[in-house]
Scaffold this motif. Sequence first.
Motif, PDB file in Angstrom:
ATOM      1  N   ASP A 107       3.471  -7.651   6.932  1.00  0.00           N
ATOM      2  CA  ASP A 107       2.958  -8.507   7.995  1.00  0.00           C
ATOM      3  C   ASP A 107       2.906  -7.695   9.285  1.00  0.00           C
ATOM      4  O   ASP A 107       3.694  -7.900  10.209  1.00  0.00           O
ATOM      5  N   THR A 108       1.977  -6.762   9.330  1.00  0.00           N
ATOM      6  CA  THR A 108       1.924  -5.801  10.433  1.00  0.00           C
ATOM      7  C   THR A 108       0.821  -6.084  11.437  1.00  0.00           C
ATOM      8  O   THR A 108       0.749  -5.411  12.462  1.00  0.00           O
ATOM      9  N   ASP A 109      -0.045  -7.051  11.164  1.00  0.00           N
ATOM     10  CA  ASP A 109      -1.135  -7.354  12.087  1.00  0.00           C
ATOM     11  C   ASP A 109      -0.600  -8.096  13.303  1.00  0.00           C
ATOM     12  O   ASP A 109       0.204  -9.024  13.174  1.00  0.00           O
ATOM     13  N   LYS A 110      -1.051  -7.699  14.477  1.00  0.00           N
ATOM     14  CA  LYS A 110      -0.614  -8.344  15.707  1.00  0.00           C
ATOM     15  C   LYS A 110      -1.105  -9.779  15.745  1.00  0.00           C
ATOM     16  O   LYS A 110      -2.276 -10.069  15.485  1.00  0.00           O
ATOM     17  N   SER A 115      -4.808  -4.047   2.263  1.00  0.00           N
ATOM     18  CA  SER A 115      -5.086  -2.637   2.540  1.00  0.00           C
ATOM     19  C   SER A 115      -4.113  -2.139   3.601  1.00  0.00           C
ATOM     20  O   SER A 115      -3.795  -2.849   4.567  1.00  0.00           O
ATOM     21  N   VAL A 116      -3.619  -0.926   3.408  1.00  0.00           N
ATOM     22  CA  VAL A 116      -2.665  -0.312   4.335  1.00  0.00           C
ATOM     23  C   VAL A 116      -3.160   1.078   4.704  1.00  0.00           C
ATOM     24  O   VAL A 116      -4.059   1.631   4.062  1.00  0.00           O
ATOM     25  N   ALA A 117      -2.561   1.656   5.746  1.00  0.00           N
ATOM     26  CA  ALA A 117      -3.040   2.925   6.287  1.00  0.00           C
ATOM     27  C   ALA A 117      -2.435   4.137   5.600  1.00  0.00           C
ATOM     28  O   ALA A 117      -2.725   5.267   5.987  1.00  0.00           O
ATOM     29  N   VAL A 118      -1.572   3.932   4.608  1.00  0.00           N
ATOM     30  CA  VAL A 118      -0.941   5.049   3.907  1.00  0.00           C
ATOM     31  C   VAL A 118      -1.208   4.895   2.414  1.00  0.00           C
ATOM     32  O   VAL A 118      -1.574   3.819   1.942  1.00  0.00           O
ATOM     33  N   ALA A 119      -1.049   5.966   1.667  1.00  0.00           N
ATOM     34  CA  ALA A 119      -1.249   5.912   0.219  1.00  0.00           C
ATOM     35  C   ALA A 119      -0.274   4.905  -0.384  1.00  0.00           C
ATOM     36  O   ALA A 119       0.867   4.816   0.056  1.00  0.00           O
ATOM     37  N   PRO A 120      -0.685   4.085  -1.342  1.00  0.00           N
ATOM     38  CA  PRO A 120      -1.952   4.114  -2.096  1.00  0.00           C
ATOM     39  C   PRO A 120      -3.079   3.313  -1.449  1.00  0.00           C
ATOM     40  O   PRO A 120      -4.068   3.016  -2.112  1.00  0.00           O
ATOM     41  N   TYR A 121      -2.958   2.898  -0.184  1.00  0.00           N
ATOM     42  CA  TYR A 121      -3.992   2.240   0.620  1.00  0.00           C
ATOM     43  C   TYR A 121      -4.260   0.781   0.232  1.00  0.00           C
ATOM     44  O   TYR A 121      -4.692   0.006   1.074  1.00  0.00           O
ATOM     45  N   ILE A 122      -4.047   0.422  -1.004  1.00  0.00           N
ATOM     46  CA  ILE A 122      -4.117  -0.977  -1.416  1.00  0.00           C
ATOM     47  C   ILE A 122      -2.758  -1.363  -1.975  1.00  0.00           C
ATOM     48  O   ILE A 122      -2.283  -0.776  -2.944  1.00  0.00           O
ATOM     49  N   MET A 123      -2.126  -2.349  -1.361  1.00  0.00           N
ATOM     50  CA  MET A 123      -0.800  -2.802  -1.789  1.00  0.00           C
ATOM     51  C   MET A 123      -0.936  -4.150  -2.484  1.00  0.00           C
ATOM     52  O   MET A 123      -1.353  -5.132  -1.879  1.00  0.00           O
ATOM     53  N   ASN A 124      -0.609  -4.196  -3.763  1.00  0.00           N
ATOM     54  CA  ASN A 124      -0.628  -5.433  -4.537  1.00  0.00           C
ATOM     55  C   ASN A 124       0.764  -6.062  -4.525  1.00  0.00           C
ATOM     56  O   ASN A 124       1.765  -5.355  -4.670  1.00  0.00           O
TER      57      ASN A 124
END
Length: 391
Positions: free
Chosen positions: A356-359, A297-306
């Motif tokens: 890989d954006t999670d701290k 899940s991401v914070a921008v559209a489409p919110y779910i990245m496969n």
Amino acid sequence: MQAKACHCDLQPVVCSRHHAFLPISRLRLQQSVRHPNRAVDNHRKRACTSTQCRSAQPGLDAGASSSGPRQQANTRGPIAADGRDVYWPQSFKEITEDAVKAVLAAIEKGHRRMEVEFPPLPTSDSTMRTSDDYIDSNVRLALSAAGMINSRNGKRVHLLVPDRAEYVRSYKMFKPSLDLSDGDLTMGYLNEGRKGFMGGLSKIFGNSDNAVASPGEAAAKADMYICVNASTVELPDIERYVAEYVGDKPIVLWNLELDTLRADLGLLGFPKKDLQYRFLSTFLPAFYIRQREYSKSVAVAPYIMNYAGALFREFPAPWQVMLRQDNGRYVCVAEDKQRYPLGVVKQTLMQAMGLDTDKKGSALAFFRTGYKTTTWWEDGAQLEKSDKWRS
């Protein structure tokens, strides 16, 4: 694997040739979401521009000319010792040929126990494993590989199925192909020639059709063995067969999905985990494709990245993490001499996609990965008889 020092505000990515993290310009998450192929191609182009680290050319499609860049990227020649930049097979025949090359290369290096793993049907659905289509496709591909091996080095190959019932069915189905081989390709089953209670049950319930040849003599004359379609409860039968009949001759475990079977070891009604440590650990993955599919899940559209990829190995090349692009190409984003744990494969694919954006060390990162990211068989190196399955 140590990261090189970075002297600018850049995001590192794994270079698939130099085994190091090299700086590239930070990709925006929106670009990765909207144009994943373009993002990955830019990753590889900018990560390393040396002649030893050439990445795949972007923009290739399935209809590319056979004389164009695709042929250069996915050559059908000898296996490169440093692996492939791109793997893009167009048929199961190509995959089988690549598997045979890897197996023969392993045999030349003195290996006698090998594993081949790739999806035998155009689907990664594991529920297909017990279907007749899955079973028949595995036998068909194994026979095709046996024929290639025989034509290249003259070895007589004996194909093994789990029991007599399946042997009778497969023998009748593929009898024309076996007859054309003039005895160089034969079939049998794991309990063939076995005396005692289990051998008697196999003959009674497995069918005593007179039209089916007795496999015992053919097994003794074989120079090499290929085992297909065995389940977890039949792994001890493979171990016994290897000890009693195979000896120092080469044997290949063909598309058994050993990682799936390993997960059952130690459960009620299944063999003990020690089977992995004393037996399965001795098999070298000569050719290996394990497809993986993930989402985030991401914070921008489409919110779910496969995103999807594969753990890939083609002996004598190293292990490679391959990212799947929309046109079906598998592009190398990392490689190592040692087998990647599946948790590391996922993390590497996320990094290649810019997801890989999670701290590190944050609660969100913990909840995404969980407390444990490796399996019990990946953690049991100190108990293993051999590390070949990792190398």
